[in-house]
Design an enzyme around this catalytic site. Structure first.
Site, PDB file in Angstrom:
ATOM      1  N   HIS A 140     -26.679  97.264 -47.940  1.00 28.37           N
ATOM      2  CA  HIS A 140     -27.409  96.248 -47.169  1.00 28.37           C
ATOM      3  C   HIS A 140     -28.134  96.913 -45.992  1.00 28.37           C
ATOM      4  CE1 HIS A 140     -25.129  92.879 -49.166  1.00 28.37           C
ATOM      5  NE2 HIS A 140     -24.341  93.906 -49.400  1.00 28.37           N
ATOM      6  N   TYR A 170     -16.500  99.316 -44.985  1.00 27.59           N
ATOM      7  CA  TYR A 170     -17.439  99.008 -43.893  1.00 27.59           C
ATOM      8  C   TYR A 170     -17.167  99.923 -42.696  1.00 27.59           C
ATOM      9  CZ  TYR A 170     -18.556  94.594 -46.350  1.00 27.59           C
ATOM     10  OH  TYR A 170     -18.945  93.652 -47.274  1.00 27.59           O
TER      11      TYR A 170
HETATM   12  C1  HEM Z   1     -15.205  96.262 -52.831  1.00 28.03           C
HETATM   13  C2  HEM Z   1     -16.272  95.524 -52.593  1.00 28.03           C
HETATM   14  C3  HEM Z   1     -17.294  95.861 -51.559  1.00 28.03           C
HETATM   15  C4  HEM Z   1     -17.602  97.062 -50.964  1.00 28.03           C
HETATM   16  C5  HEM Z   1     -16.955  98.418 -51.195  1.00 28.03           C
HETATM   17  C6  HEM Z   1     -18.679  96.820 -50.023  1.00 28.03           C
HETATM   18  C7  HEM Z   1     -19.259  97.803 -49.232  1.00 28.03           C
HETATM   19  C8  HEM Z   1     -20.164  97.570 -48.208  1.00 28.03           C
HETATM   20  C9  HEM Z   1     -20.613  98.550 -47.228  1.00 28.03           C
HETATM   21  C10 HEM Z   1     -20.201 100.013 -47.204  1.00 28.03           C
HETATM   22  C11 HEM Z   1     -21.438  97.932 -46.366  1.00 28.03           C
HETATM   23  C12 HEM Z   1     -22.139  98.538 -45.131  1.00 28.03           C
HETATM   24  C13 HEM Z   1     -21.285  98.234 -43.919  1.00 28.03           C
HETATM   25  C14 HEM Z   1     -21.827  98.749 -42.575  1.00 28.03           C
HETATM   26  O1  HEM Z   1     -22.297  99.892 -42.482  1.00 28.03           O
HETATM   27  O2  HEM Z   1     -21.753  97.990 -41.582  1.00 28.03           O
HETATM   28  C15 HEM Z   1     -21.536  96.562 -46.796  1.00 28.03           C
HETATM   29  C16 HEM Z   1     -22.288  95.603 -46.174  1.00 28.03           C
HETATM   30  C17 HEM Z   1     -22.277  94.277 -46.536  1.00 28.03           C
HETATM   31  N1  HEM Z   1     -21.518  93.666 -47.523  1.00 28.03           N
HETATM   32 FE1  HEM Z   1     -20.263  94.566 -48.779  1.00 28.03          FE
HETATM   33  N2  HEM Z   1     -19.002  95.492 -50.042  1.00 28.03           N
HETATM   34  C18 HEM Z   1     -18.183  94.867 -50.962  1.00 28.03           C
HETATM   35  C19 HEM Z   1     -18.152  93.538 -51.292  1.00 28.03           C
HETATM   36  C20 HEM Z   1     -18.881  92.581 -50.671  1.00 28.03           C
HETATM   37  C21 HEM Z   1     -18.792  91.162 -50.923  1.00 28.03           C
HETATM   38  C22 HEM Z   1     -17.847  90.479 -51.930  1.00 28.03           C
HETATM   39  C23 HEM Z   1     -19.677  90.555 -50.089  1.00 28.03           C
HETATM   40  C24 HEM Z   1     -19.992  89.081 -49.927  1.00 28.03           C
HETATM   41  C25 HEM Z   1     -19.102  88.167 -49.736  1.00 28.03           C
HETATM   42  C26 HEM Z   1     -20.312  91.579 -49.303  1.00 28.03           C
HETATM   43  C27 HEM Z   1     -21.268  91.364 -48.346  1.00 28.03           C
HETATM   44  C28 HEM Z   1     -21.815  92.339 -47.531  1.00 28.03           C
HETATM   45  C29 HEM Z   1     -22.820  92.059 -46.533  1.00 28.03           C
HETATM   46  C30 HEM Z   1     -23.434  90.703 -46.211  1.00 28.03           C
HETATM   47  C31 HEM Z   1     -23.097  93.271 -45.902  1.00 28.03           C
HETATM   48  C32 HEM Z   1     -24.083  93.515 -44.778  1.00 28.03           C
HETATM   49  C33 HEM Z   1     -23.430  93.145 -43.495  1.00 28.03           C
HETATM   50  C34 HEM Z   1     -24.339  93.514 -42.359  1.00 28.03           C
HETATM   51  O3  HEM Z   1     -25.375  92.859 -42.195  1.00 28.03           O
HETATM   52  O4  HEM Z   1     -23.988  94.475 -41.657  1.00 28.03           O
HETATM   53  N3  HEM Z   1     -19.813  92.786 -49.674  1.00 28.03           N
HETATM   54  N4  HEM Z   1     -20.753  96.364 -47.926  1.00 28.03           N
END
Ligand code: HEM
Length: 326
Positions: A46, A304
């Site tokens: 993202h 995250y």
């Molecule tokens: C094992 C499952 C998942 C992994 C490994 C994962 C991994 C990640 C990582 C590494 C980031 C970047 C975080 C940062 O640098 O701040 C991220 C951002 C994000 N993830 Fe996931 N994610 C997963 C599942 C999900 C799910 C199920 C959702 C929704 C409900 C989701 C929604 C988001 C959103 C909205 C962001 C962006 C948040 C922002 O604006 O900083 N993710 N994810």
């Protein structure tokens, strides 16, 4: 806030696994998600987004279910982020398969809540290791994706959603889902499993958009002209629903409660805005909201934190190099 510090401290050593080996570490996850890209200082997933701000106006309807203070009638400000999925902060907005909303509420110094939601209502898989394999398949290409889904019947509800989903012309017109379930906890200690969705109050067709930054331009212009409103809708599980399996939607007949309205009143480019420095860790929860045992939640929290650590270090290095060059 204590929860955030604990997450950051514990994450490097934390390996997540739903049912024993094979285990995937947060580092392996983030290595895979960032792939060969090199965008120092940006999120590893993202990566492209825009900061938003506004307030949640609670109507009090959820206050009997959760003691979190933001559900009492009244307004609580938030810092948020609208983004598209993917590891490239320059990717064209309209190509991304998933759009997202993240929110950070700081009701008091000790009561913080971070939420990150996506446009699909369910995940394709139920545990971190299989999600890791799903990302590997996506990176390998369409044949691998086909093979992956053929081997994973639990993905059927996700595939049905993907088959009928119509992208809209605005971040303001999407529905954003918690996907993972949480417990509301009230003043008597009673728990209720819930999922939630931010439901739009406008519809916008996608037809006229072409620019690479189309969604960012659209939402900035829309909010500059008027506030953008979502209904925050909670769905209450009953005893037959599995709150630990994010691949299965709960029946439409479940009770729903609108807790109030999320009102967006400002936007800022992410590099200049407060949202850039926030880790929207879904396990930073206030009193009155509790995590379920869904293993995806632990995996998210650890990944995250790892992504945050990498980008924060790069930002610091960039700032130091910048000051050395002055
Ligand atoms: C094992 C499952 C998942 C992994 C490994 C994962 C991994 C990640 C990582 C590494 C980031 C970047 C975080 C940062 O640098 O701040 C991220 C951002 C994000 N993830 Fe996931 N994610 C997963 C599942 C999900 C799910 C199920 C959702 C929704 C409900 C989701 C929604 C988001 C959103 C909205 C962001 C962006 C948040 C922002 O604006 O900083 N993710 N994810």
């Amino acid at each position: 806030m204590k929860a955030l510090y604990l997450t950051l401290l514990l994450a490097p050593a934390f390996s997540f696994s739903a049912e024993g080996p094979p285990r995937v570490s947060a580092q392996q996850f983030v290595d895979l998600q960032q792939g060969n890209t090199d965008f120092p200082g940006f999120r590893r997933a993202h990566a492209k987004g825009i900061c938003v701000s506004g307030e949640f106006r609670a109507n009090g309807q959820l206050a009997d279910y959760s003691k979190a203070s933001l559900f009492k009638t009244g307004a609580t400000p938030f810092t948020g982020r609208l983004s598209i999925a993917g590891n490239n902060p320059t990717a064209p907005d309209l190509k991304a398969p998933v759009r997202s909303m993240a929110l950070s509420f700081a009701s008091s110094r000790t009561e913080q809540w971070r939420l990150a939601m996506n446009t699909p209502p369910v995940m394709a898989v139920a545990d971190p290791h299989t999600f890791y394999q799903q990302i590997q398949a996506i990176q390998a290409g369409p044949a691998a994706v086909k093979q992956f889904f053929a081997a994973h019947p639990e993905s059927s509800e996700f595939l049905t959603w993907a088959g009928q989903y119509q992208a809209t012309g605005s971040f303001a017109a999407e529905t954003y889902y918690s996907i993972n379930a949480f417990y509301l906890v009230n003043a008597d200690g009673k728990q209720q499993a819930v999922r939630w969705a931010m439901q739009p109050t406008v519809s916008v067709a996608a037809t006229d958009l072409t620019a690479p930054d189309a969604l960012q331009q659209e939402i900035a212009a829309r909010i500059a002209a008027d506030q953008v409103v979502f209904d925050w809708v909670f769905t209450l599980a009953d005893a037959t629903d599995d709150e630990n399996n994010p691949t299965k939607a709960w029946p439409d007949s479940r009770q729903q409660i609108i807790a109030g309205q999320l009102v967006l009143t400002g936007t800022t480019p992410q590099l200049e805005g407060d949202c850039h420095a926030i880790n929207f860790d879904p396990l930073v929860l206030p009193d009155g909201i509790k995590a379920t045992a869904d293993p995806i939640l632990r995996a998210r929290s650890a990944a995250y934190a790892e992504s945050y650590r990498r980008r924060a270090k790069e930002q610091l290095q960039g700032a130091l190099e910048g000051s050395n060059n002055e």
